[in-house]
Structures are given as C-alpha cells and as structure tokens.
Design a protein around this motif. Structure first.
Motif, PDB file in Angstrom:
ATOM      1  N   ILE A  94      10.441  -1.819  -2.873  1.00 29.44           N
ATOM      2  CA  ILE A  94       9.145  -1.835  -3.543  1.00 29.44           C
ATOM      3  C   ILE A  94       8.787  -3.277  -3.861  1.00 29.44           C
ATOM      4  O   ILE A  94       9.638  -4.053  -4.319  1.00 29.44           O
ATOM      5  N   LEU A 142       4.967  -0.013  -1.209  1.00 30.51           N
ATOM      6  CA  LEU A 142       6.197   0.699  -0.875  1.00 30.51           C
ATOM      7  C   LEU A 142       6.467   0.454   0.600  1.00 30.51           C
ATOM      8  O   LEU A 142       5.629   0.781   1.451  1.00 30.51           O
ATOM      9  N   LEU A 198      10.157   3.225   2.061  1.00 35.22           N
ATOM     10  CA  LEU A 198      10.943   3.808   0.974  1.00 35.22           C
ATOM     11  C   LEU A 198      11.530   5.152   1.406  1.00 35.22           C
ATOM     12  O   LEU A 198      10.830   6.017   1.935  1.00 35.22           O
TER      13      LEU A 198
END
Length: 246
Positions: A58, A4, A7
């Motif tokens: 992602i 990630l 994010l």
C-alpha cells in the motif's frame, strides 16, 4: 492518494483476496460493495494495518506503508466498525478523547473539539458521562464516529457502521452521515452490501466479487453499463439477495 499495488491475502486454497490494484484520490468518497465474503472488509483492514497482506503493498501519498510508517499513518485515520468497538470500561467521553489525550492535546483544546463533535453528530453532550452499554445502538455509533473524527483525520474508514441498527435508526443515521461526509475534506472509504446506503455516502462504487474487483464507477455508470451479469443482478436486487450470486 492511496494506492493498493497487487494487494493479496490468502486464507485457503479456495479463498484468496486479490491481487487488487486500486487508486483512491485525495478527498474521494468510495464505497466497497459486494456480498458477504467477497473480501471488502478484509481489504479495509489491510488498509489500516489490522490484516497483513501476503503480497503487494500500500502506498500513501507515494510513500510505502510498512511497520515503520504505520503508527504515524494510523493517527491520520478514523475507523468505525459495525459494533462501534467502544471500550466498555470507559465513559463515552473517555472513548472520544482517547487519541487527543494520547497525542498530548491541552484540556481546553479537547473540550472545544468534543463540543464540535457533539454538534457534528447531533449527540447530546450529557450522554458522554454514560458508559456505552447505557446508550442505544444509534447513540453508540454516534460516539464511535466522534472518536474516529476526534483528530480531524485525513482518511475515514467506515466498515458497515450502520449494519447492526434497526431499519428506522439506520435510515436516520444514513441521512445524517451523508450530510456530515459532504462537509468533511477527508478521503472516505465505506464498506457496505447496501447499494442505497452506498449511494448516499459515496460518489463512486467498487463492486467486489470473490476477492476481486468486478467493476468500478459511479452507480449510474454501473447501472447503465454493467460489466457482467453479476453486476446487473447485484444492482437489480439492491444487494439484498446478492449472497446467492454465483
């Protein structure tokens, strides 16, 4: 590996999740812990594409997850929610074999897999002819888990899968699920507010607070060297009263 990268999800001026940077190695068993509203379930839903992030991205195995790659990625993921989310108009067996039929498995292969899943989850095969409303809560969650595992996923996402069960059934399924996840080669990400449950099902904790990661590490490490008073208090109360943390 799952990564990630920055994010971010915005809801209101005072409600933002992230930016979050988190890497999860293949085969890891991770628990996202924290009080209600800290963002752990939203983070999981962003991971499977049910919530669109407002920033960041992602990566799965070094490949960026986007509208083009998401459909194929979802076929490699098993997902279990708190209520199971079984289709009420389908029998339990129809729920379980939904994805295998969708991807074109032969009937013999599906039948073999269903038998394997019944053994794995300790669900009597005779119950598969029933509809979800005809089963107990624990039985429904076993069916939901069977459906999530049907294609042999590389990634298993568990969003408080036992939270709606009564205490005795919950402990029973925790122990059974702990044995099951130990035997799986899949990467597992669990969302929970229950420290004991997380310790049974995961090797590493990611403790969240107000949309950010407060501390990451084994439960032993978090207890021995808490990064903040919030971490100490959350673990000391076993998460039971963590919603009052400030």
């Amino acid at each position: 590996m799952i990564a990630l990268r920055g994010l971010l999800r915005r809801y209101e001026a005072s409600s933002t999740i992230g930016p979050i940077d988190l890497e999860i190695a293949d085969g890891a068993r991770i628990a996202l812990l924290g009080p209600s509203g800290c963002g752990k379930s939203t983070l999981l839903r962003m991971l499977i594409g049910l919530v669109t992030p407002d920033g960041g991205h992602i990566e799965i195995g070094g490949e960026r997850l986007d509208a083009r790659t998401l459909p194929a990625f979802r076929r490699r993921v098993g997902y279990v929610t708190q209520d199971g989310a079984l289709w009420p108009h389908m029998t339990c067996e129809e729920n379980v074999v939904l994805w295998p039929r969708e991807v074109g498995w032969e009937k013999s292969r599906i039948a073999t897999r269903v038998a394997e899943l019944c053994a794995m989850t300790r669900l009597p095969p005779t119950l598969l002819a029933r509809y979800p409303f005809q089963l107990s809560g624990g039985q429904r969650q076993r069916v939901a888990l069977m459906r999530a595992l049907a294609l042999g996923p590389e990634l298993l996402l568990l969003d408080e899968p036992l939270a709606a069960l009564d205490p005795l059934t919950r402990v029973e399924l925790q122990l059974e699920l702990a044995t099951l996840v130990q035997a799986l080669s899949a990467t597992i990400v669990l969302v929970s507010h229950d420290v004991q449950e997380a310790s049974r099902l995961a090797d590493e904790m990611v403790l969240m607070r107000d949309g950010h990661i407060e501390q990451r590490g084994s439960l032993e490490r978090l207890r021995a060297a808490p990064a903040s008073d919030f971490v100490r208090r959350f673990l000391a109360t076993d998460g039971a009263h963590s919603a009052v943390a400030t």
